[in-house]
Enzyme design. Structure first.
Site, PDB file in Angstrom:
ATOM      1  N   ASN A 109      29.678  27.524  53.802  1.00  9.98           N
ATOM      2  CA  ASN A 109      29.859  27.615  55.938  1.00  9.98           C
ATOM      3  C   ASN A 109      29.503  28.595  55.711  1.00  9.98           C
ATOM      4  O   ASN A 109      29.351  28.559  56.957  1.00  9.98           O
ATOM      5  CB  ASN A 109      31.276  27.077  55.797  1.00  9.98           C
ATOM      6  CG  ASN A 109      32.672  27.971  55.498  1.00  9.98           C
ATOM      7  OD1 ASN A 109      32.148  29.179  55.924  1.00  9.98           O
ATOM      8  ND2 ASN A 109      32.857  27.643  55.156  1.00  9.98           N
TER       9      ASN A 109
ATOM     10  N   HIS B  53      37.274  29.917  61.387  1.00  4.12           N
ATOM     11  CA  HIS B  53      38.298  30.038  60.261  1.00  4.12           C
ATOM     12  C   HIS B  53      39.669  29.824  60.370  1.00  4.12           C
ATOM     13  O   HIS B  53      40.851  29.058  59.525  1.00  4.12           O
ATOM     14  CB  HIS B  53      38.290  31.398  59.449  1.00  4.12           C
ATOM     15  CG  HIS B  53      38.583  32.197  57.919  1.00  4.12           C
ATOM     16  ND1 HIS B  53      38.701  31.719  56.526  1.00  4.12           N
ATOM     17  CD2 HIS B  53      40.106  32.892  58.348  1.00  4.12           C
ATOM     18  CE1 HIS B  53      39.573  32.437  55.963  1.00  4.12           C
ATOM     19  NE2 HIS B  53      40.224  32.642  56.863  1.00  4.12           N
TER      20      HIS B  53
ATOM     21  N   GLU C  69      38.953  41.096  31.601  1.00  9.08           N
ATOM     22  CA  GLU C  69      40.630  41.007  31.621  1.00  9.08           C
ATOM     23  C   GLU C  69      40.770  40.230  32.603  1.00  9.08           C
ATOM     24  O   GLU C  69      41.870  39.835  32.124  1.00  9.08           O
ATOM     25  CB  GLU C  69      41.241  42.557  31.355  1.00  9.08           C
ATOM     26  CG  GLU C  69      40.649  43.591  30.853  1.00  9.08           C
ATOM     27  CD  GLU C  69      39.859  44.259  30.871  1.00  9.08           C
ATOM     28  OE1 GLU C  69      38.988  44.533  31.636  1.00  9.08           O
ATOM     29  OE2 GLU C  69      39.046  45.099  29.667  1.00  9.08           O
TER      30      GLU C  69
ATOM     31  N   PRO D 266      45.680  34.042  46.678  1.00  7.09           N
ATOM     32  CA  PRO D 266      44.642  35.122  46.569  1.00  7.09           C
ATOM     33  C   PRO D 266      43.211  34.927  45.493  1.00  7.09           C
ATOM     34  O   PRO D 266      43.249  33.997  44.764  1.00  7.09           O
ATOM     35  CB  PRO D 266      45.803  36.450  45.307  1.00  7.09           C
ATOM     36  CG  PRO D 266      47.344  35.209  45.475  1.00  7.09           C
ATOM     37  CD  PRO D 266      46.431  34.095  46.480  1.00  7.09           C
TER      38      PRO D 266
ATOM     39  N   HIS E 218      45.253  27.457  58.581  1.00  9.73           N
ATOM     40  CA  HIS E 218      43.533  27.767  58.853  1.00  9.73           C
ATOM     41  C   HIS E 218      42.304  26.519  58.679  1.00  9.73           C
ATOM     42  O   HIS E 218      42.837  25.654  57.385  1.00  9.73           O
ATOM     43  CB  HIS E 218      43.793  28.623  57.207  1.00  9.73           C
ATOM     44  CG  HIS E 218      43.747  29.795  57.079  1.00  9.73           C
ATOM     45  ND1 HIS E 218      45.418  30.044  56.810  1.00  9.73           N
ATOM     46  CD2 HIS E 218      43.114  30.748  56.921  1.00  9.73           C
ATOM     47  CE1 HIS E 218      45.200  31.099  56.898  1.00  9.73           C
ATOM     48  NE2 HIS E 218      44.173  31.601  57.122  1.00  9.73           N
TER      49      HIS E 218
ATOM     50  N   HIS F  54      43.723  55.662  29.265  1.00  5.12           N
ATOM     51  CA  HIS F  54      43.969  54.848  28.381  1.00  5.12           C
ATOM     52  C   HIS F  54      45.565  55.463  27.271  1.00  5.12           C
ATOM     53  O   HIS F  54      45.882  54.426  27.279  1.00  5.12           O
ATOM     54  CB  HIS F  54      43.346  54.834  26.744  1.00  5.12           C
ATOM     55  CG  HIS F  54      41.510  54.704  26.932  1.00  5.12           C
ATOM     56  ND1 HIS F  54      41.237  55.007  27.807  1.00  5.12           N
ATOM     57  CD2 HIS F  54      40.900  53.241  25.887  1.00  5.12           C
ATOM     58  CE1 HIS F  54      40.096  54.677  27.616  1.00  5.12           C
ATOM     59  NE2 HIS F  54      39.980  53.365  26.857  1.00  5.12           N
TER      60      HIS F  54
END
Lengths: 654, 654
Positions: B177, B251, B399, B110, B20, B461
Site C-alpha cells: 500500500n 494506517h 539467529e 512486533p 488500525h 562473546h
C-alpha cells in the site's frame, strides 16, 4: 606484502594456540591493495578526523587487522602486541576492540554489527561533509565483510537502507569464499548475493579477490560511483595452507607448525616466525606514510579556516558540546514549572531535546518508523539522498540497524546520535545496545511506551521485563524520568556522558509535574532522591518509585500521611547512578527506618537490592494485557490504594 | 463479503475509540478471496491438524482477523467479542493473541515475527508430511504481511531461508500500500520488493489487491508452484474511507462517525453498526463450512490408519512425548555417573538430547551456523530442499529467524523445536524469545559459551548480563546446569514443559561431575538444592552457585570445612523453579543460619533476592576480556581462594 600479512597471522595464531586464519589468509591481497593503494590513512595520526574509516566486520579475522596496523606502522600495535595476540591485556584481542588511537574503528565479532556501524559512519561523513564542506570532511568508509554479516538480519537492513540513502562513499568488500563455520554456504543460502545488493540499488563490482590489480580497480570504481559499492571478491579461504585452503577447516581449524612450513614452501618464504624481510617492512611503512601530503594539505585547509570555524570543528570532533547548552536544559525545567499541567511523557522529551537542536547541530535523531507517536522530529529535516544536511533519519521499520548505525555515528565522531522507538522494541536493538555499552559510545537510546500504560495495544507492546534487562547491562545507563523536570535532567545526564550509552525511558501517557523546583541542580544525577519527605515524625514508610509510578507513590503518601504514617516518596530515575552514591546517602534516601515499598509497573527482578528482604513491590509478575490503561493498572493492582494497603500490611497495622 | 469485513472493523474501531483500520480496509478483498475460496479450514474445528495455517503478520490490523473469524463462524469470536475489541479480557485484543481454538495461530504485532513464524509452520508441515504422508499432513501456510515485516531484519532472514529451502507450501500476501506509519514508503525504501523475493528464489505474482478474481488466481498459483510464493498485491490503505484512503492517516488515524457514513454512502451499505445483512452472513458461514467434505475425508483417512499409527500421530500433534522417554534421561544420568570424567558442558547436552533423537522424532534442532562448536547435530540429517525428513536445520548466521521459526514450529504442533547458538547471541533472538514466553510455546533455546569461560574470543562473546536478562523475562524458564547429571535433569524439565519456553545454558569448557547420584529423582526440578551439606556443626556459610561456578564453590567448601567452618554448597540451576518452592524449603536451602555467598561469572543484578542485604557475590561487575579462561577467572577474582577469603571476611574472622 600480502604474504607478510599471512605469515604474521599464522605466526600469531600458532603462538596463541587458536584463532581464525580464514580471513587473514583469504583477504590478504584485498587488504594489501586497500591499505597500500587506496585507503586514506596515516599511521602516525590514527585519529586524523578526515581519514577513511575501515571496519573489519568479519571481526573473527582480527589478525588481518592487527597485521595491517602493525605492518603499516601504528605505534600501539607493536610486534610485542602481535606476539601476545589473544593474551590478557594485549591490544590484539580475540576480536578487535574499539580503539581509534590504535587504528581499531569498531569492536566487531557479533556478525552484522560492523557493516551496520560502517553505514552509520558513512551517514556521519555525509552529514559532516554537508556541515563543514569538502575541504574538511570528505572520506570513504570501507568494510570487509563475510557471508555471516550478510546473512544476519541487521546486515540486510543495512544493505537496504544504504542503498535507499545512496551513500556513495560507502563500500563493502565481500570475502566471497563460499565457506561458513558449518561448511559450504550452500547449506544455508541459495541467492545471488550480488543481485541482492543490485536490487537494493548498490553498485556491484565482481573481482578475483587474489588479484591485486583487480582490487585496485574496484576500489577506484567504488570511490567514484555515486552509489554505495559492493566489491564481490571471489576468494579462497585460508589461501596458502594446502591442507585447509578452500575447506571448511580453513575458517578456524587448529593450525600446526607443518601448516606454516607448507605455506612457507608454497610462497618461498624464508623468514623466521614474526620476522618480516626488510624490503617488505619498508614497503608497508611507506604505505603507512603514503598519505602524508594529503594529511598535510588537510591540516593546512583546517588552519585556513577562521579560528571560530576551526574551533567549532575541533570541538565537534572532540565530542564536546557547545558551552552553555545546560542553560537550555535549565530553561526547559523552568518552562515545565511555569506550565505544570500534565504532559505526554515522550512529548516532554521531544520538547526538551528539540530545544537543543539548533544550538547543538551534532545531535542527530534516528527513528524506526514512529515519527508521530514518538514526537522527536520537530523542525529537523530528514537526512536523505537529496539532503545530507538533514539530521532526522527515517530508518523504516528497522530497529536493529538503527541502533547499530547510531553506534557507527558515535564511533565516527562529530555526531551525538539519538535512536528512538518503543521500549518493547528495544529487544530488536539489544545486540547493538550491548556493543554501544562495550565500546563506551555516547549513544542516547530513547524509548517511549514503557509499560502497561500504553493500554489497548496489549502485551506485545507492553514492556514488563525490559527495564530489568537493560539495567542488568554493564555500562548502560538507564533513566526513567517521572515528569518533565526529571526528563530534562535525564537529557542533561545523557548528553553529559562521553563514556557510554544511556537509555531514556518515557511513558506514552500524560504525567503530572511532581517536581516543583527548577534550578541548575540536577537531582536525578544522584540516581535517586527524596521527592517528598515524611512529616509528623520519624519516617515509617518509604515509597520507592520510578517514572509514571512516582505519581502513584505520591498519591499513596498523601493517604498514608493522613492516616498518621510518616511516609517519604523517593524518586529513583537511575539505579546505577544511585548505586554509585556513598552508603550514607543511599541509606538516607532508602530510609534508615521503617518499611520500604517499591512501585514500578514492571517485574520485581532486581528490586530486591533496594527493598531488602522485608520490602514489597507493587508491580507486575507477568506479562500485561490488552485493555484501557486505567483498567490494567487496576487489574494488576498498581494503584495508590494497593500501595496504601500493602504498606499498612507491612507495618503490621490495620 | 469484503465490505462486511470493512464495516465490522470500522464499527469495532469506532467503539474501541482506537485501532488500525488500514489493514482490514486495504486487505478486505484479499482476505475474502482467501477465506471464501482458497483457505483449507473449518470454522467448527479450529484445531484440525491439517488445516492451512493463516498468520496475520501485520498484527496491528487485528480487526481483519477478528472479522474473518467472526464472519466465518468461529465459536470463540462471537459478536460480543468483536464489540469488546481492545477491552480487557476480550478475545479480540489489540493485537492477535495466540489461541488456535479461536483461530488465532500466532501472537503478532512486533513486526517480522509473524512471517518468520509462518516459515516455521511451513517447515513443520514439510517435516510432518514426510513423516506421516500426504494423506495426513498436506497443507499450506499463508501469511498476510505489510511493509514493516519486510523491512525488519528477521523478515529478510525469513525470505532468504524460505527461498533457500524451497518451501512450496508457503505463501506471503503482501499488502503493498506504499504507506507506513511515517508516511510514504519512499521515506525509507527504494528497492523493488518483488525483485528482492525473486533473488531469493521465490515465485512472485503481482496483482491488484482489490480484484477478487486476480487474488483467487494468485492463490491457486501459489498452491501449485514448487517455490514459496509472494503475492505482491497493490492495495489502497484504508480503502473505503475517502478522507483517509491512500493516505498516511489511513494506517491508524482516529476514525469518526462521519467516516463510517462516508464509507456507507460509497459502498451503498444500509446496515446499522455491527449488523451484517443475512445474505452476506450466510455466504460467510458457508465459507466457514466450505471444507467440510475435505475435513471428513481427512478424518476418514486418519481413521483408516492402523490404531498404532493413528495413536502416534495424535500423540505427536497433542505435544505428548512417547511414554518412557524419561528412562532415556535416567540412562543418561547413569552413563554420566559410570564415566565421571569432566565433560565439555555443551557436549554433555548433545549427548543427552541426541540419545532421544530416535525415540522422539518430534525433536527438531535448528542451529545458527555453529554445528561443530555446539555439537547437537549428531546423526540427524539436515532438513533441506532435497530431504524433508531431515530435522537439523542449518539456519545460516541468522539467529533471529531461527528463534522465530522455532516458535512457528511449536505453534504448528507436532514438533518439539530446539534452537541452538552461543549465549552471547541470544540477544539476536530475544524479540522472538519474548514471543515464545508470551505465547507459552514449549521451545527449547539451547545456549553454549555462557561466560568468561570461553576465554580468548573476548568480551563480545562473553555473556555477563544475559543470564539476568533472561531470568527477568516472565514465563521463560532459565536453567544453568552444573554438570552432566544436572544437564540431563535440565533436558527433562525442558521437554516436560508444555506451557512455555526454556533456556538451557551450557558452558564451552569442561565441567567435572559433581553429582554422585543418578536416580529418577530430578533434583534440579526444585530449582536449587543442597549439593553438599555443612558438616561438623551448624551451617555457618552457604555457597550458592550455578553452572560452571558450582565446581568453584565445591573447592572453596573443602577449604572452609578444613578451616572448621561448616559450609554448604547449594546448586541453583533454575531460579524461577526455586522461587516457586515453599518458604520452608527455600529457607532450608538458602541457609537458616550463617552467611551467604553467591558465585556466578555474571553480574550481581537479581542476586540480591537470594543473598539478602548482607550477602556477597563473587561474580562480574562489568564486561569480560580477551585472554585464557583461567587468567580471566583470576583477573576477575572468581576463584575458590576468593570465595574462601570473602566468606571469612563476611564471617568477621581472620
Amino acid at each position: 606484502m600480502a604474504h607478510a600479512i599471512r605469515f604474521l597471522s599464522v605466526d600469531a595464531i600458532l603462538k596463541a594456540g587458536e584463532g581464525h586464519q580464514g580471513v587473514p589468509l583469504g583477504m590478504a591481497e584485498l587488504a594489501t591493495a586497500l591499505f597500500a593503494g587506496e585507503l586514506k590513512f596515516l599511521a602516525a595520526d590514527p585519529t586524523w578526523p578526515d581519514r577513511d574509516r575501515f571496519v573489519l566486520s568479519n571481526g573473527h579475522g582480527s589478525m588481518l587487522l592487527y597485521a595491517l596496523l602493525h605492518l603499516s606502522g601504528y605505534a600501539k600495535i607493536g610486534l610485542d602486541q602481535v606476539k601476545s595476540f589473544r593474551e590478557l591485556d594485549s591490544h590484539c584481542a580475540g576480536h578487535p576492540e574499539y580503539d581509534p588511537a590504535a587504528g581499531i574503528e569498531a569492536t566487531t565479532g557479533p556478525l552484522g554489527q560492523g557493516i551496520a556501524n560502517a553505514l552509520g559512519m558513512a551517514i556521519a561523513e555525509a552529514y559532516l561533509n554537508a556541515r563543514f564542506g569538502d575541504g574538511i570532511v570528505d572520506h570513504m568508509t570501507w568494510a570487509f565483510v563475510g557471508d555471516g554479516c550478510l546473512q544476519e538480519g541487521v546486515g540486510q537492513e543495512a544493505i537496504a537502507l544504504a542503498g535507499h540513502l545512496g551513500l556513495g562513499k560507502l563500500a563493502f568488500v565481500w570475502d566471497d569464499n563460499r565457506i561458513t563455520d558449518d561448511g559450504s554456504t550452500e547449506l544455508s543460502i541459495s541467492e545471488n548475493v550480488a543481485d541482492r545488493f543490485r536490487v537494493a540499488g548498490w553498485h556491484v563490482v565482481e573481482i578475483d579477490g587474489h588479484d591485486l590489480r583487480a582490487a585496485a580497480g574496484a576500489f577506484a570504481a567504488a570511490r567514484t560511483d555515486p552509489r554505495p559499492t559492493l566489491i564481490a571478491a571471489r576468494t579462497t579461504i585460508a589461501r596458502g595452507i594446502p591442507r585447509l585452503q578452500g575447506q571448511r577447516g580453513g575458517h578456524s581449524a587448529k593450525l600446526y607448525e607443518t601448516d606454516r612450513a607448507d605455506m612457507a614452501a608454497l610462497f618461498d618464504w624464508a623468514a623466521t616466525p614474526f620476522e618480516i624481510p626488510d624490503t617488505i617492512t619498508e614497503a608497508w611503512r611507506a604505505a603507512g606514510r603514503r598519505n602524508a601530503q594529503c594529511h598535510a594539505a588537510w591540516k593546512a585547509r583546517l588552519e585556513a579556516l577562521s579560528s571560530e570555524d576551526r574551533a567549532v570543528f575541533e570541538r565537534t570532533m572532540a565530542g564536546d558540546l557547545p558551552a552553555g547548552w545546560c542553560q537550555t536544559i535549565l530553561a526547559a525545567k523552568q518552562a515545565a514549572l511555569a506550565d505544570p499541567s500534565p504532559r505526554f511523557s515522550i512529548q516532554a522529551s521531544g520538547d526538551i531535546v528539540s530545544a537543543l537542536y539548533d544550538e547543538v547541530p551534532e545531535i542527530f535523531v534516528a527513528c524506526a518508523d514512529l515519527e508521530a507517536p514518538t514526537n522527536h522530529k520537530r523542525h529537523l529535516a530528514a537526512f536523505a539522498r537529496a539532503d545530507r544536511a538533514g539530521r532526522y533519519l527515517h530508518c523504516g521499520v528497522r530497529e536493529h540497524v538503527m541502533a547499530s548505525l547510531a553506534n557507527g555515528m558515535a564511533a565516527h565522531g562529530g555526531i551525538r546520535p539519538a535512536a528512538v522507538t518503543y521500549l518493547a522494541f528495544s529487544d530488536y536493538e539489544r545486540p547493538a545496545m550491548r556493543m554501544a555499552a562495550l565500546m563506551g559510545l555516547p549513544v542516547v537510546f530513547v524509548f517511549s511506551h514503557d509499560s502497561i500504560g500504553i493500554g489497548k495495544n496489549g502485551p506485545t507492546h507492553q514492556p514488563v521485563e525490559i527495564l530489568a534487562a537493560l539495567r542488568a547491562m554493564p555500562n548502560m545507563r538507564v533513566i526513567r524520568p517521572a515528569d518533565a523536570i526529571e526528563a530534562a535532567e535525564a537529557w542533561e545526564i545523557a548528553l553529559s556522558r562521553t563514556d557510554g550509552p544511556t537509555s531514556l525511558i518515557f511513558a506514552r501517557q500524560q504525567l503530572p509535574l511532581l517536581r516543583r523546583d527548577a534550578t541548575a541542580e540536577n537531582k536525578s544525577a544522584r540516581g535517586a532522591y527524596v521527592l517528598a519527605d515524611a512529616t509528623g515524625g520519624e519516617r515509617r514508610a518509604t515509597l520507592l518509585a520510578t517514572g509514571s509510578e512516582v505519581a502513584i507513590a505520591t498519591e499513596a503518601r498523601t493517604v498514608l500521611q493522613e492516616r498518621g504514617i510518616p511516609t517519604a516518596v523517593v524518586s529513583m530515575p537511575c539505579w546505577d547512578l544511585f548505586g554509585a552514591e556513598d552508603k550514607h546517602y543511599r541509606r538516607m534516601v532508602l530510609g534508615p527506618s521503617g518499611v520500604r515499598i517499591g512501585i514500578e509497573a514492571a517485574v520485581r527482578f532486581g528490586w530486591d537490592q533496594w527493598l531488602g528482604p522485608d520490602g514489597d513491590l507493587v508491580g507486575m509478575s507477568g506479562f500485561g494485557a490488552s485493555g484501557p490503561a486505567d483498567a490494567l493498572y487496576r487489574r494488576f493492582g498498581i494503584t495508590p490504594e494497593a500501595v496504601v494497603s500493602r504498606t499498612i500490611k507491612l507495618l503490621g497495622e490495620n
